[in-house]
Design an enzyme around this catalytic site. Structure first.
Site, mmCIF file in Angstrom:
data_model
loop_
_atom_site.group_PDB
_atom_site.id
_atom_site.type_symbol
_atom_site.label_atom_id
_atom_site.label_comp_id
_atom_site.label_asym_id
_atom_site.label_seq_id
_atom_site.Cartn_x
_atom_site.Cartn_y
_atom_site.Cartn_z
ATOM 1 N N ALA A 1 0.839 -1.206 0.000
ATOM 2 C CA ALA A 1 0.000 0.000 0.000
ATOM 3 C C ALA A 1 0.867 1.246 0.000
ATOM 4 C CB ALA A 1 -0.972 -0.035 1.184
ATOM 5 N N SER A 2 0.454 2.252 0.697
ATOM 6 C CA SER A 2 1.119 3.556 0.578
ATOM 7 C C SER A 2 2.497 3.603 1.214
ATOM 8 C CB SER A 2 0.235 4.624 1.208
ATOM 9 O OG SER A 2 -1.031 4.592 0.619
#
Lengths: 641, 373
Positions: free
Chosen positions: A330-331
């Protein structure tokens, strides 16, 4: 003069003479037969002396191997993590027992035997060779030892053995990292024989089964000694003729700081997840937690079926999530995306885009949505990281293309074993054209690339990989293999394991490191950053990146409870970071499955761990490794394998 | 030592040894063997003084029996030979009918106050009987007398082998056969007996030997086939003897015996203990001692005044040698294991009393002489 007369009148002279002849013949016969006896004895005692001498010694001299004591394991501050404690076990030698069931019943009247103990014993009886002793009951109390001892004379083939058994004082806190030892199984013995190590394990009962205990089995094990003993015909030891002491296993000092480990484990509070902390300056693993966990001491004495079944629950406590849990990053990889884009000259420090809240490829209907529906407005690389803007990185990913992303991320260890010194590890997936072709037999579509920008799509990582990547950013490209082992202590002295430095990542412009680092700094320190509130008031400056990964918990073919479906599809909360900002000492990764937002769930745990590690008021003891006089003359270099 | 015997000394005044009817050289040889017995039993029993004392007691009883036996004039034995033999055979029959069963064999008669083994006494009774029977006629014995002699021998031998006691029946049988041999049994008969031995032993094998006896013979032929069963005795015994080497391991230092790998250490296998601890050199000295006893006894037999005494003394002596040969032969793997002790050295009172009584008879033969020829 002898005349042979056969007359009824007895000839005394003739009879005397006859007897004399017969007596002489008899005596000659005696002499010949004695000669035969002596010849035979000469053959046995002189000609075959060596043979019989050897056989006589073989009768009376037995070599008894002595197991070496397993090396102890300490944390970096010298706190003991694995020790050896004396333990009494009740063992039976099937070969010497006429009626096994009767004997077990008899023992059952002296000490309590659970059904589990009985069935486990009977199972081993079938598997093992009959002359080997098999444990019926372990961890006998002093009272039980006494009660059994007075009855042993009635129980041939039953022995009470006092052995050193492994004990893990920190229990479940460290299980996946430290591992545990368990009894040698029939399978282990086959492997030992194939490896030609039968002599080394002659007296050994336990073997490392997991984690550090398994990986460093050879160092921890040591070399056996032996006793040359004289026995009588019943095998009773009469005296010791010769003794060679065993060479005990090496004591190991892990890089783990048990206080950090404990803190991280407690903060996870039973939730499914993992915390990994690495020293960016040398790759030393300071903490590696997988939750939920279990008590490794259960395995040391042989785990019961009931207890083992508990460990097969849907939460999968047996899996080391730190190295085998594969999660979409993810981020938490946005700073790396930014670096890749800077290096590819797609963006520079000042490049900015307009974020309407979605991203769309030309001529394609599908919209890639930002987590902020109305968009972040004008976004540059710093704001993109600080606010975790998805649209910015969709664009960056699209312009970079799969090949550039793949080869760049490859350098940060994604898709590769980290090289950590335990065997339990997964490579996870860093997708590429080739990978998709091989795995799915499909070409790579441009749409696949776009979600890579926010660490989704096919991309998965393990927490240790993630921590390693953050560590590389913190150290501006310096790369080290993460290591659990810090040093070892043997009879040769104290030996520090040097850091395993890999070739540094050299960027075209070293300033790009500073940009990525500053972006992470803003996440934590700039008002509005996704981790700003969590780190407010910290006594040190840190940098970080939050992540909120959509779905997919570990495991492939899990059966979901209808009630649990929602819970299991919630986002994974993630956080990566390092501190202090100017002089990084620790890089950290926190992953919590299905816990929602990374900023709200994962970052607070990172804060607690960093606080503990960096807060000078906690009177941190300097690492033991630094305290020791390093014996540079020690020749036996540490082998990690 | 009042052994001033030179030559046969018929006309000299009767020496002290003749007054008390003992032969000192022979007695010295026997006592020397008894000393060896005590020394080895001490070692073989794991340094048990109690065992040594018990064996000492056996020796005192046996010596007493010898002294008593030596007081009887051989003519007394001759006169009552037939009666002794009939009683002896009767007791053997009684043993088979009412005997005490021990170790799978019926060898003892329990009189309540004491147990008696009739087969033991037959070792003396039979040669007395044969010597008496065969010397009633002129020597060398004729075929007819040899045949009847053989019948007389066969009766107790078969009765004893039925008990079953192979060792004793061999010893009893050989006592009788030696008497016939010394009586001048024709060489042709000896030759044909040896030839006949083959079918006879086959008959014995199938009809008279018990399973355990057959097993012993088979084990003897190839002990390694059954190293933990019946072959164990022979294998361990040979290891003990062989590992003793030329010089032996020293008294009390025999590992095979001290660590109890050797079975029946103080009884049938005592020779193995001796060989292990004293080596081949010790063995040769021990055998020399036995040869001295045998030689002296044969010398006495040869000098006896009448054929009965000669044959009796000779038969007893040669039977003594059979003990020796069978025992050493079996512990060193030359012969199958039959329960024959090493004479005068193995622990145990029964055989020792018989043996010493036999030597008492030999001494009686030597010392009860008609004053003039």
């Amino acid at each position: 003069m002898f005349l042979r007369h056969r007359t009824p009148i007895r000839n005394q002279t003739a009879e005397n003479s006859l007897f004399a002849r017969r007596a002489i013949i008899a005596f000659i016969g005696v002499l010949i037969l004695v000669g035969v006896l002596i010849a035979n004895l000469y053959n046995i005692q002189v000609n075959s002396y060596d043979t019989y001498q050897t056989k006589a010694n073989g009768n009376r001299i037995k070599i008894i191997p002595i197991a070496p004591n397993r090396g102890l394991i300490y944390d970096r501050n010298g706190i003991i993590l694995a020790e050896n404690k004396p333990s009494h076990t009740l063992e039976l030698i099937p070969e010497k027992i006429k009626d096994l069931h009767a004997t077990i019943e008899k023992i059952g009247t002296i000490v309590s035997l659970s059904d589990d103990e009985r069935s486990r014993f009977l199972k081993s009886v079938k598997r093992q060779r009959r002359f080997k002793s098999i444990t019926l009951k372990s961890r006998l109390t002093h009272a039980q030892v006494a009660q059994l001892s007075v009855n042993l004379h009635d129980l041939p083939g039953v022995v009470i053995e006092a052995r050193l058994k492994r004990y893990y004082p920190y229990g479940e806190i460290l299980t996946h990292t430290l591992g545990y030892v368990a009894r040698l199984s029939a399978k282990d013995e086959i492997k030992i024989e194939l490896d030609g190590e039968k002599a080394i394990y002659a007296a050994t009962k336990d073997i490392g089964r997991l984690g550090v205990e398994k990986y460093y089995q050879k160092l921890l094990h040591g070399l056996p000694g032996y006793q040359e003993i004289e026995v009588n015909n019943r095998g009773r030891v009469v005296r010791v003729l010769n003794e060679v002491l065993p060479e005990h296993g090496q004591d190991l000092y892990l890089n783990i700081d048990i206080r950090l480990q404990k803190k991280a484990y407690e903060e996870l509070a039973g939730r499914r997840g993992s915390v990994v902390a690495i020293d960016p300056n040398n790759g030393a693993v300071l903490a590696m937690v997988s939750s939920p966990s279990y008590d490794p001491n259960l395995f040391v004495h042989g785990i019961s079926t009931k207890n083992y079944k508990k460990l097969l629950s849907v939460d999968k406590p047996l899996i080391n999530r730190a190295t085998m849990g594969t999660y979409p990053p993810a981020s938490t990889i946005k700073q790396l995306m930014a670096l890749a884009a800077l290096e590819a000259h797609i963006i520079d420090e000042h490049t900015s885009i307009r974020d309407p809240g979605w991203y769309k490829l030309p001529n394609v209907e599908r919209k890639f949505r930002d987590h902020l529906a109305w968009g972040h407005g004008k976004v540059d690389v710093y704001k993109a990281m600080k606010k975790s803007c998805d649209t910015y990185f969709y664009d960056v990913a699209n312009r970079l293309g799969i090949d550039k992303i793949s080869s760049f991320m490859d350098k940060f260890g994604f898709g590769h074993y980290s090289g950590l010194d335990i065997h339990e590890e997964k490579r996870a997936i860093m997708p590429s054209r080739q990978w998709k072709k091989e795995r799915h037999n499909q070409p790579w579509y441009p749409g696949d690339t776009i979600s890579l920008g926010i660490g989704q799509s096919y991309w998965t990582t393990t927490p240790i990989q993630l921590a390693n990547s953050v560590s590389i950013v913190a150290a501006s490209g310096k790369r080290y293999t993460p290591q659990l082992l810090g040093a070892s202590q043997s009879s040769n002295g104290f030996l520090q394991l040097p850091a395993d430095e890999k070739p540094q990542i050299i960027l075209q412009d070293e300033n790009h490191w500073r940009i990525a680092q500053k972006g992470m700094w803003e996440v934590v320190n700039s008002n509005g950053g996704t981790a700003y509130r969590v780190f407010k008031g910290a006594k040190y400056q840190s940098a970080g990146k939050t992540g909120t990964a959509q779905l997919i918990s570990i495991g492939e073919d899990e059966k979901y409870d209808a009630e649990k479906i929602n819970a299991r599809h919630r986002d994974n909360a993630m956080y990566v970071g390092y501190a202090p900002f100017e002089n990084p000492q620790i890089a950290i990764t926190v992953v919590i499955e299905n816990a929602g937002g990374g900023g709200s769930s994962a970052a607070p745990i990172a804060r607690k761990v960093l606080d503990l590690y960096l807060d000078s008021s906690l009177n941190k003891t300097p690492s033991l490794v630094a305290n020791q006089v390093v014996n540079t003359s020690a020749t036996g270099a540490l082998h990690a394998h | 030592m009042p052994t001033n015997k030179t030559g046969t000394g018929f006309s000299k005044p009767e020496p002290l040894s003749h007054k008390i009817h003992l032969d000192f050289p022979l007695l010295a040889g026997l006592l020397a063997l008894m000393c060896v017995s005590l020394v080895v039993i001490y070692s073989a029993s794991g340094e048990s003084i109690a065992m040594v004392k018990r064996q000492g007691l056996n020796m005192i009883v046996s010596l007493t029996a010898m002294v008593i036996a030596a007081q009887f004039n051989p003519t007394f034995l001759r006169r009552w030979a037939v009666l002794f033999f009939i009683i002896g055979v009767g007791l053997l029959v009684a043993t088979l009918l009412f005997g005490h069963v021990g170790k799978g064999a019926q060898r003892w008669i329990d009189f309540g106050f004491a147990k008696f083994q009739p087969s033991e006494s037959m070792k003396l009774t039979l040669p007395i009987m044969i010597a008496h029977y065969i010397t009633r006629y002129a020597l060398p014995a004729t075929l007819k007398h040899i045949f009847f002699g053989a019948v007389i021998i066969a009766i107790p031998v078969l009765l004893i082998s039925k008990q079953p006691d192979l060792g004793t029946s061999i010893l009893v049988g050989s006592a009788g056969v030696f008497a016939l041999f010394l009586a001048g049994m024709n060489w042709k008969i000896i030759g044909s007996l040896i030839v006949a031995a083959v079918p006879f032993s086959m008959m014995m094998w199938y009809f008279f030997l018990h399973d355990y006896q057959r097993r012993r013979v088979l084990t003897f032929l190839n002990p390694e086939t059954d190293p933990h069963g019946s072959g164990y005795h022979i294998i361990q015994s040979k290891i003990a003897i062989g590992s003793g080497g030329l010089d032996g391991k020293g008294w009390l230092n025999g590992t095979q015996s001290q660590l109890e790998f050797l079975p029946e250490r103080h009884t049938d296998f005592i020779f193995s203990v001796f060989s292990e601890e004293f080596g081949l050199k010790g063995v040769i000295i021990l055998l020399a001692l036995y040869l001295f006893v045998i030689g002296r006894s044969l010398f006495i037999a040869n000098n006896a005044q009448d054929p009965f005494s000669k044959i009796l003394a000779g038969a007893i002596t040669l039977t003594f040698f059979v003990y020796l040969f069978v025992n050493i032969g079996m512990v060193s793997g030359l012969l199958p294991v039959v329960g024959v002790p090493l004479p005068l050295v193995s622990y145990g009172g029964t055989s020792m009393i018989t043996l010493m009584s036999g030597f008492g008879i030999i001494m009686a033969i030597h010392t009860h002489r008609k004053v003039n020829k």
